[in-house]
Design an enzyme around this catalytic site. Sequence first.
Site, PDB file in Angstrom:
ATOM      1  N   HIS A 108     -11.588   7.767 -21.510  1.00  0.00           N
ATOM      2  CA  HIS A 108     -11.158   6.955 -20.365  1.00  0.00           C
ATOM      3  C   HIS A 108     -10.361   7.854 -19.428  1.00  0.00           C
ATOM      4  O   HIS A 108      -9.613   8.729 -19.864  1.00  0.00           O
ATOM      5  CB  HIS A 108     -10.273   5.802 -20.834  1.00  0.00           C
ATOM      6  N   ASN A 110      -8.438   7.652 -15.248  1.00  0.00           N
ATOM      7  CA  ASN A 110      -8.127   6.851 -14.067  1.00  0.00           C
ATOM      8  C   ASN A 110      -7.176   7.648 -13.186  1.00  0.00           C
ATOM      9  O   ASN A 110      -6.222   8.241 -13.683  1.00  0.00           O
ATOM     10  CB  ASN A 110      -7.474   5.529 -14.498  1.00  0.00           C
ATOM     11  N   ARG A 112      -5.298   6.914  -9.309  1.00  0.00           N
ATOM     12  CA  ARG A 112      -5.163   5.843  -8.328  1.00  0.00           C
ATOM     13  C   ARG A 112      -4.001   6.108  -7.371  1.00  0.00           C
ATOM     14  O   ARG A 112      -3.080   6.881  -7.674  1.00  0.00           O
ATOM     15  CB  ARG A 112      -4.969   4.501  -9.036  1.00  0.00           C
ATOM     16  N   HIS A 147      -6.072  18.218 -25.617  1.00  0.00           N
ATOM     17  CA  HIS A 147      -4.671  18.329 -25.219  1.00  0.00           C
ATOM     18  C   HIS A 147      -4.354  19.670 -24.562  1.00  0.00           C
ATOM     19  O   HIS A 147      -3.470  19.737 -23.697  1.00  0.00           O
ATOM     20  CB  HIS A 147      -3.757  18.055 -26.410  1.00  0.00           C
ATOM     21  N   GLY A 260      -8.019 -10.805  -7.352  1.00  0.00           N
ATOM     22  CA  GLY A 260      -9.340 -11.272  -6.924  1.00  0.00           C
ATOM     23  C   GLY A 260     -10.357 -10.164  -6.818  1.00  0.00           C
ATOM     24  O   GLY A 260     -11.283 -10.236  -6.011  1.00  0.00           O
ATOM     25  N   GLY A 261     -10.202  -9.130  -7.654  1.00  0.00           N
ATOM     26  CA  GLY A 261     -11.158  -8.031  -7.654  1.00  0.00           C
ATOM     27  C   GLY A 261     -12.509  -8.469  -8.207  1.00  0.00           C
ATOM     28  O   GLY A 261     -12.686  -9.598  -8.678  1.00  0.00           O
ATOM     29  N   ARG A 262     -13.452  -7.564  -8.148  1.00  0.00           N
ATOM     30  CA  ARG A 262     -14.813  -7.874  -8.595  1.00  0.00           C
ATOM     31  C   ARG A 262     -14.882  -7.795 -10.118  1.00  0.00           C
ATOM     32  O   ARG A 262     -14.739  -6.728 -10.715  1.00  0.00           O
ATOM     33  CB  ARG A 262     -15.795  -6.891  -7.960  1.00  0.00           C
TER      34      ARG A 262
END
Length: 304
Positions: A108, A110, A112, A147, A260-262
């Site tokens: 995973h 991410n 942002r 790591h 209210g995201g998809r």
Amino acid sequence: MTAPDMNAVKSYLLDLQDRICGELEQEDGSTKFAEDAWTRPGGGGGRSRVMSGGSVFEQAGVGFSHVHGDKLPASATAHRPELAGRNYHAMGVSLVIHPQNPFVPTSHANVRFFIAEKPNEAPIWWFGGGFDLTPYYGFDEDCAHWHDVAKQACDPFGADVYSRYKKWCDEYFFLRHRDEPRGIGGLFFDDLNEWGFEKSFAFQRSVGDHYIKAYRPIVARRKKIPFGERERDFQLYRRGRYVEFNLVYDRGTLFGLQTGGRTESILMSLPPLVKWRYNWKPEPGTREADLYEKYLKPQHWATT
């Protein structure tokens, strides 16, 4: 202090999505990502890319989103009351890779950016993200490589950065109701703005760029290891922990649903197949027990 440049961040994130998808397609070699562009009625949109039924990746989702609006949900402003009454932009790339072979770990990542603005007031902004690894069968070599690359992403930004964000990752990706970590960790950071925009953005880019350097060599090493029904069954059982974390604790999932995201794009991180079993325990002395006894315990894996 340099003012935040949303366009620069967005351009980087779109390019990162392209590059990661390209590398994963090369590693799989049998199929391509399908793209689904979408718009959000409340403002913004994104492009979701999903690879299904590949020879290496059972399902891989790599999504870009940029949503905006004039009001944040109560869950966001309750902990950050200074955000009330501000319009906001939230953008990022988020991905989860579920392999076919149980000896290849799930990964995973991410990265942002969030900014909230109000007329005649300074914007409130920050970066967040990271990457973490969830093996089903542990290999010391893979843990060390993962790591080591995470540390390489952090080292130019300060001697203590890796240790701080590794610790945060260990604490964040922890299933409190199971009293166990989700995997072997990696990096996690949030609310990053104290370095100023340029350095904070550079750090986000470093984390984003190092993800595929950390993951792809592990996939290449493990994707052809023979496996049978026992290993596949254990993989599906352990995927249940992944689902539990994403639906109970994950901030990105909760934020997306509450704004209210998809839904299809938010939940594309979930695996296509999963099992739960009542009160199951691995047999002592097995490789399945080894995962619990050795690898699902926070420890210092980096070799440098």
